[in-house]
Design an enzyme around this catalytic site. Sequence first.
Site, short mmCIF file in Angstrom:
data_model
loop_
_atom_site.label_atom_id
_atom_site.label_comp_id
_atom_site.label_asym_id
_atom_site.label_seq_id
_atom_site.Cartn_x
_atom_site.Cartn_y
_atom_site.Cartn_z
N GLN A 3 1.04 -1.43 -0.01
CA GLN A 3 0.21 0.38 -0.61
C GLN A 3 1.09 0.86 -0.25
OE1 GLN A 3 -3.26 -0.05 2.76
NE2 GLN A 3 -3.92 2.08 2.13
N PHE A 4 1.22 2.21 -0.85
CA PHE A 4 1.92 2.97 -1.39
C PHE A 4 1.20 4.24 -0.65
CE2 PHE A 4 -0.32 3.36 -5.24
CZ PHE A 4 -0.24 4.96 -5.50
N THR A 5 -0.23 4.29 -1.12
CA THR A 5 -0.76 5.66 -0.53
C THR A 5 -0.02 5.46 1.44
OG1 THR A 5 -2.67 4.11 0.33
CG2 THR A 5 -2.43 4.88 -1.63
#
Length: 148
Positions: free
Chosen positions: A78-80
């Site tokens: 989850q790069f967010t």
Amino acid sequence: MKVVLQKVSQASVSVDSEELGSIKQGYVLLVGVKEGDTEKEADYLVKKINGLRIFEDEAGKMNLDIHQVGGSILSISQFTLLADTKKGNRPSFTKSAHPDEALRLYRYFNESLRDEELVVKEGEFGAHMVVAIENDGPVTIVFDTDNK
């Protein structure tokens, strides 16, 4: 690296309505890899997560680790998690690692957890995923290797 850990009763991940993985009791790990992260950060997180005692013992105290309860892990890239929201209303993700490096380190992290004799299921890196989480407690813990 940043990991949001949720203690769960059950969880699953799907892509295009196809379930890729599911677990019963254990952890959902939302994993963000930032530019400059290395195996050192992943190793630190594996050690912390492997020994974390947040499951209840017979007295109802958070005193047991994931091994003692036979738990599993659902790991989701989850790069967010690395969003910068300081300016404006549209988050910036420039602190995230390049996808090739993020995938390499995400895989290393998951394999290192498996090396600790943990069952680790994964989502699909870079895909639009639907993650169903039944948070138990609720217990949510944030690990950030910038704040060891």
